[in-house]
Design an enzyme around this catalytic site. Structure first.
Site, PDB file in Angstrom:
ATOM      1  N   PRO A 216       0.908  -1.340  -0.092  1.00 45.50           N
ATOM      2  CA  PRO A 216       0.047   0.106   0.218  1.00 45.50           C
ATOM      3  C   PRO A 216       0.905   1.533  -0.040  1.00 45.50           C
ATOM      4  CG  PRO A 216      -0.847  -1.667   1.606  1.00 45.50           C
ATOM      5  CD  PRO A 216       0.309  -2.143   1.065  1.00 45.50           C
ATOM      6  N   LYS A 217       1.802   1.460   0.624  1.00 42.79           N
ATOM      7  CA  LYS A 217       2.698   2.598   0.683  1.00 42.79           C
ATOM      8  C   LYS A 217       3.503   2.727  -0.655  1.00 42.79           C
ATOM      9  CE  LYS A 217       6.555   5.093   2.145  1.00 42.79           C
ATOM     10  NZ  LYS A 217       8.171   5.048   1.622  1.00 42.79           N
ATOM     11  N   VAL A 218       4.000   1.894  -1.098  1.00 44.34           N
ATOM     12  CA  VAL A 218       4.820   1.954  -2.294  1.00 44.34           C
ATOM     13  C   VAL A 218       3.721   2.192  -3.203  1.00 44.34           C
ATOM     14  CG1 VAL A 218       6.025   0.819  -3.979  1.00 44.34           C
ATOM     15  CG2 VAL A 218       6.640   0.340  -1.772  1.00 44.34           C
ATOM     16  N   ASP A 220       1.153   3.960  -2.992  1.00 40.34           N
ATOM     17  CA  ASP A 220       0.660   5.552  -3.059  1.00 40.34           C
ATOM     18  C   ASP A 220       1.891   6.209  -3.588  1.00 40.34           C
ATOM     19  OD1 ASP A 220      -1.792   5.166  -1.658  1.00 40.34           O
ATOM     20  OD2 ASP A 220      -1.084   5.200   0.249  1.00 40.34           O
ATOM     21  N   CYS A 221       3.089   6.028  -3.199  1.00 37.98           N
ATOM     22  CA  CYS A 221       4.228   6.660  -3.979  1.00 37.98           C
ATOM     23  C   CYS A 221       4.108   6.841  -5.329  1.00 37.98           C
ATOM     24  CB  CYS A 221       5.568   6.214  -3.534  1.00 37.98           C
ATOM     25  SG  CYS A 221       5.785   6.395  -1.485  1.00 37.98           S
TER      26      CYS A 221
END
Length: 288
Positions: A216-218, A220-221
């Protein structure tokens, strides 16, 4: 390819250090004179600020004005964005003051995917080193001003890399993830142009997290830096820390829930959450 120059006079909201040191890109390097030189696509550009002018000088495949307008989002009015975000609260206003020259770049989607898979549990100098070695090994060499530069390899170029070779280039546990994601993209199982055309951000995220190494974080980036979806709010340790210190105030920062931070950011910053994130991230990291 030829050397070209483009000068922006009296242009606001553009500080090279803020843009290239805020964690969004990995192929720009500071020079002895304070300027920055980077390679994106088949272009090598040096960016220098002198008084109120921004000087772009580079070895470019197309017209340098067109290239810089697209890559630096020069048509996006950051003065208006900062005015709007500064009204949210005093904390964001302060962070904007600190990083007032930040602009979110329009980076190549493929390069952004691979770069942020590499970024997982990593630091910026090491990320930059890995990407440079991959580019030198599999990209295309370009010479400018008696220096050698290397383009970021295309999916077809990087497809030639074995897991063993990727490990030798310093990828560590990310070697299989990069190998498998490259095969998926190179074989057309997921098409980059379809991702770029997709409007539904939830569908985009669902597709991205099917790629090995993309959580999820990657994702979003990638959405923010590769697709310019400004409503996305990536959350790393610095962002969680600053949001907790300013708003949530949990005594144990590690217990702050990602969903809580995300909902707070969406409520406060709305469609400009990703740009707010950059101001907050840069402010917190640089002043800690």
């Amino acid at each position: 390819m030829k050397e070209q120059t483009f000068i922006l006079s009296n242009y606001k909201s553009f500080e090279p250090e803020h843009i290239f040191e805020c964690g969004q890109c990995f192929r720009w390097n500071k020079q002895k004179d304070g300027s920055y030189t980077g390679i994106f696509g088949n272009n090598i550009i040096n960016v220098k600020k002198e008084d109120c002018s921004i000087i772009f000088k580079g070895y470019c495949q197309e017209n340098i004005i067109k290239i810089c307008n697209e890559y630096f989002n020069l048509d996006t009015d950051y003065e208006q964005i900062k005015t709007k975000l500064s009204k949210v609260d005093k904390y964001l206003a302060k962070s904007i003051q600190y990083g007032q020259g930040i602009r979110i770049l329009k980076q190549d989607l493929w390069e952004t995917i691979i770069s942020f898979i590499i970024s997982a549990n990593n630091n910026i100098p090491r990320i930059k080193g890995i990407i440079e070695r991959i580019s030198k090994e599999y990209g295309t060499e370009i010479q400018w001003n008696e220096e050698k530069y290397y383009t970021f390899p295309s999916p077809q170029q990087l497809k030639k890399a074995s897991i063993k070779k990727l490990r030798e280039l310093g990828l560590g546990f990310r070697d299989e993830r990069i190998f498998n994601t490259t095969q998926i993209i190179a074989n057309g199982e997921i098409k980059l142009e379809e991702l770029e055309a997709q409007k539904d951000i939830n569908k985009l995220k669902q597709i991205l997290i099917t790629l090995p190494g993309v959580g999820p974080k990657v994702a979003d980036c990638i959405l923010l830096f590769g697709l310019n979806r400004f409503e996305v709010f990536p959350i790393d340790v610095w962002v969680r820390r600053v949001m907790n210190e300013l708003y949530i105030k949990n005594e144990d920062e590690t217990k702050v829930n990602k969903k809580e931070v995300e909902e707070l950011a969406n409520r406060k910053y709305k469609e400009l959450a990703g740009i707010a994130q950059q101001y907050l991230f840069y402010w917190k990291r640089e002043t800690s």
